[in-house]
Design an enzyme around this catalytic site. Sequence first.
Site, PDB file in Angstrom:
ATOM      1  N   TYR A 164       0.876  -1.182   0.000  1.00 43.15           N
ATOM      2  CA  TYR A 164       0.000   0.000   0.000  1.00 43.15           C
ATOM      3  C   TYR A 164       0.908   1.225   0.000  1.00 43.15           C
ATOM      4  O   TYR A 164       2.066   1.149  -0.394  1.00 43.15           O
ATOM      5  CB  TYR A 164      -0.936  -0.090   1.213  1.00 43.15           C
ATOM      6  N   ARG A 190      -6.261  10.140 -10.546  1.00 42.58           N
ATOM      7  CA  ARG A 190      -5.547  10.883  -9.487  1.00 42.58           C
ATOM      8  C   ARG A 190      -4.981   9.882  -8.493  1.00 42.58           C
ATOM      9  O   ARG A 190      -5.479   9.729  -7.392  1.00 42.58           O
ATOM     10  CB  ARG A 190      -6.494  11.854  -8.777  1.00 42.58           C
ATOM     11  N   LYS A 213      -5.213  -1.975  -2.139  1.00 42.23           N
ATOM     12  CA  LYS A 213      -6.298  -1.781  -1.175  1.00 42.23           C
ATOM     13  C   LYS A 213      -6.954  -3.107  -0.805  1.00 42.23           C
ATOM     14  O   LYS A 213      -7.270  -3.361   0.370  1.00 42.23           O
ATOM     15  CB  LYS A 213      -7.354  -0.841  -1.765  1.00 42.23           C
ATOM     16  N   GLU A 273     -11.890   4.708  -5.589  1.00 42.06           N
ATOM     17  CA  GLU A 273     -10.534   5.028  -5.143  1.00 42.06           C
ATOM     18  C   GLU A 273      -9.812   5.897  -6.171  1.00 42.06           C
ATOM     19  O   GLU A 273      -9.742   5.559  -7.360  1.00 42.06           O
ATOM     20  CB  GLU A 273      -9.747   3.726  -4.922  1.00 42.06           C
ATOM     21  N   ASP A 274      -9.279   7.008  -5.717  1.00 46.77           N
ATOM     22  CA  ASP A 274      -8.401   7.875  -6.513  1.00 46.77           C
ATOM     23  C   ASP A 274      -9.028   8.342  -7.822  1.00 46.77           C
ATOM     24  O   ASP A 274      -8.406   8.316  -8.884  1.00 46.77           O
ATOM     25  CB  ASP A 274      -7.058   7.185  -6.764  1.00 46.77           C
ATOM     26  N   ASP A 327     -13.319   6.231  -0.550  1.00 50.37           N
ATOM     27  CA  ASP A 327     -12.364   6.246   0.554  1.00 50.37           C
ATOM     28  C   ASP A 327     -11.599   7.559   0.634  1.00 50.37           C
ATOM     29  O   ASP A 327     -11.295   8.031   1.733  1.00 50.37           O
ATOM     30  CB  ASP A 327     -11.385   5.078   0.417  1.00 50.37           C
ATOM     31  N   ASP A 328     -11.294   8.178  -0.500  1.00 51.23           N
ATOM     32  CA  ASP A 328     -10.563   9.439  -0.480  1.00 51.23           C
ATOM     33  C   ASP A 328     -11.364  10.540   0.201  1.00 51.23           C
ATOM     34  O   ASP A 328     -10.807  11.395   0.884  1.00 51.23           O
ATOM     35  CB  ASP A 328     -10.210   9.879  -1.909  1.00 51.23           C
ATOM     36  N   ASN A 356      -0.342  12.069   0.520  1.00 48.13           N
ATOM     37  CA  ASN A 356       0.437  10.895   0.105  1.00 48.13           C
ATOM     38  C   ASN A 356       0.904  11.062  -1.337  1.00 48.13           C
ATOM     39  O   ASN A 356       0.303  11.814  -2.094  1.00 48.13           O
ATOM     40  CB  ASN A 356      -0.427   9.630   0.207  1.00 48.13           C
TER      41      ASN A 356
END
Length: 630
Positions: free
Chosen positions: A148, A201, A219, A290-291, A313-314, A470
Amino acid sequence: MAIFLQSLRRSSTSAALRRLLRRPYVGEEPFQSREYTTCEGSRPSIIHKRSLDILHDPLYNKGTAFSMTERDRLDLRGLLPPNVMSSQQQIDRFMVDLKRLELQARDGPSDTNALAKWRVLNRLHDRNEVMYYKILIENIEEYAPIVYTPTVGLVCQKYSGLYRRPRGMYFSAADRGEMMSMVYNWPSDHVDMIVVTDGSRILGLGDLGVQGIGIAIGKLDLYVSAAGINPQRVLPVMIDVGTNNEKLLTDPLYLGLQEHRLEGEEYVSVIDEFMEAVFTRWPNVIVQFEDFQSKWALPLLERYRNTYRMFNDDVQGTAGVAIAGLLGAVRAQGRPMLDFPKQKIVVAGAGSAGIGVVNAASKTMARMLGNTEHAFQSATGQFWIVDANGLITESRQNIDSCVTPFARKTKGLSAHGLSEGSSLVDVVKKVKPDVLLGLSAVGGLFSKEVLEAFRDSTTCSRPAIFAMSNPTNNAECTPEEAFSIMGEDIIFASGSPFHNVDLGDGKIGQSNQGNNMYLFPGIGLGTLLSGSPVISDGMLQAAAECLAAYITEDEVQQGIIYPPISRIRDITKEVAAAVLIEAVKEDLAEGYRDMDSRELQKLTKEETVEYVKNNMWDPAYPTLVYKHED
């Protein structure tokens, strides 16, 4: 007779709990093939292959751990070395090799030691899933940063060159009109968890196109290792709608569509088709987004969250982890968590993660203040948001609707000596915040000048710095910078892992990692076991408050606001139980398999935790039995 009645009462205590203790782990169906053993012990797995076909299948391959009877039964005798090894012996051998191969697996100066570790672990994942997850679980603190963040960012950047064998599914703009049939190409009829990205992203690295599949794989490794989701019931997904990364568009080795990204209704129609397809085949699946880039993350969340079991999640996971840390920072100041609405918070970053945190934190404050319209207005007034163009006020042109509630009113700003576009340094000097929260993806944004302004202006007894971006290179500052400039009496947290800081005289500056893995596995597992058709704000809030309460008072006073990653299985168990209990409280729980909603309602908190624990998959080799396929 009295003794008999006491014995009877003891034996009948919580029949529901006894029933749940007999249940299989998540992902296990009676009489289904391709399943692992559970706490029930010795149920065999029925398979339809023999010989080398088994050794080439990571779902069943045990390598040298196959017993002699299995070798005879499955036509493996002579295909393996004669010494039968235990799973622990296998792990010991692998760990010796890992330390040696870490150095030999490099491709050259551009290949880091962490990437070398990822390569070695990935090869094991390709050969033997049980052993892979057993090693990951037992060494989670060391290897979570490999599978991760931060290493997964480097993996995604290099994924076209690292790709060796398929893992997950790819849906592309070229597949429009075909997705409903494509989902049936996946071999499993049971999928509990999907992590999907469009690669637009990835962490703070920008548009990586199809290479973003690496983040979905990473993930799901954590869903398996932290939440005990059965690895046969997870699915990483890439939705390839093109890329705007000019380097990838001209790279002859790039594995994705070499065309610019779809936009507008064309883009949304692809995501719509994907969601309809996966929920048609797997109606009870949970989808984690995600992203996705900021301009799509929030709109897609609002589009789907009341219709499907999904979350972002972001936006929501990051917000929950941040809230837990912010509540911990209040406790570290020696104040009750109910004082949270008094905190003045300067936020650097107005993307989906930043606004997600501010939105969730303001709702937490408002609830503590009585959950009225006045309470919400008071809560929004505690945040000062700064983006690349400076302080965001109501006079900002083309402001996003999600940011509007937090834009500062022009009236009264002059009293603070601030205006639209004021710099981060000026905002910190004038506002005198208690917390400086970074979600900007701009490495080093909290410069010496910013940190000195924070140190010299704040009136807080123990100010907090959250450098949450991150991967590591994008962190707004390092703990060494924060402690050296701000002094030892601060709270520091980051999104990526850093070492603690030696402050001298035996004192340690705690570097807390506000990692989303503290929450998203528990949110997924708790939702799965509750059977809730949606993931409510209350369920997310319950997860955040559970994490905040997990830390002891002694730990908080030491500056520790997040627990060690080594306790992630226990943390996830508690978070999942909190999510499940909240789903029951909100009358959202519909039950899971033969544990219906009425039985869930009867469980005490302790029984709920036990129910969750009993439904967490553990890596153990099952007994394999061959059955000829009719």
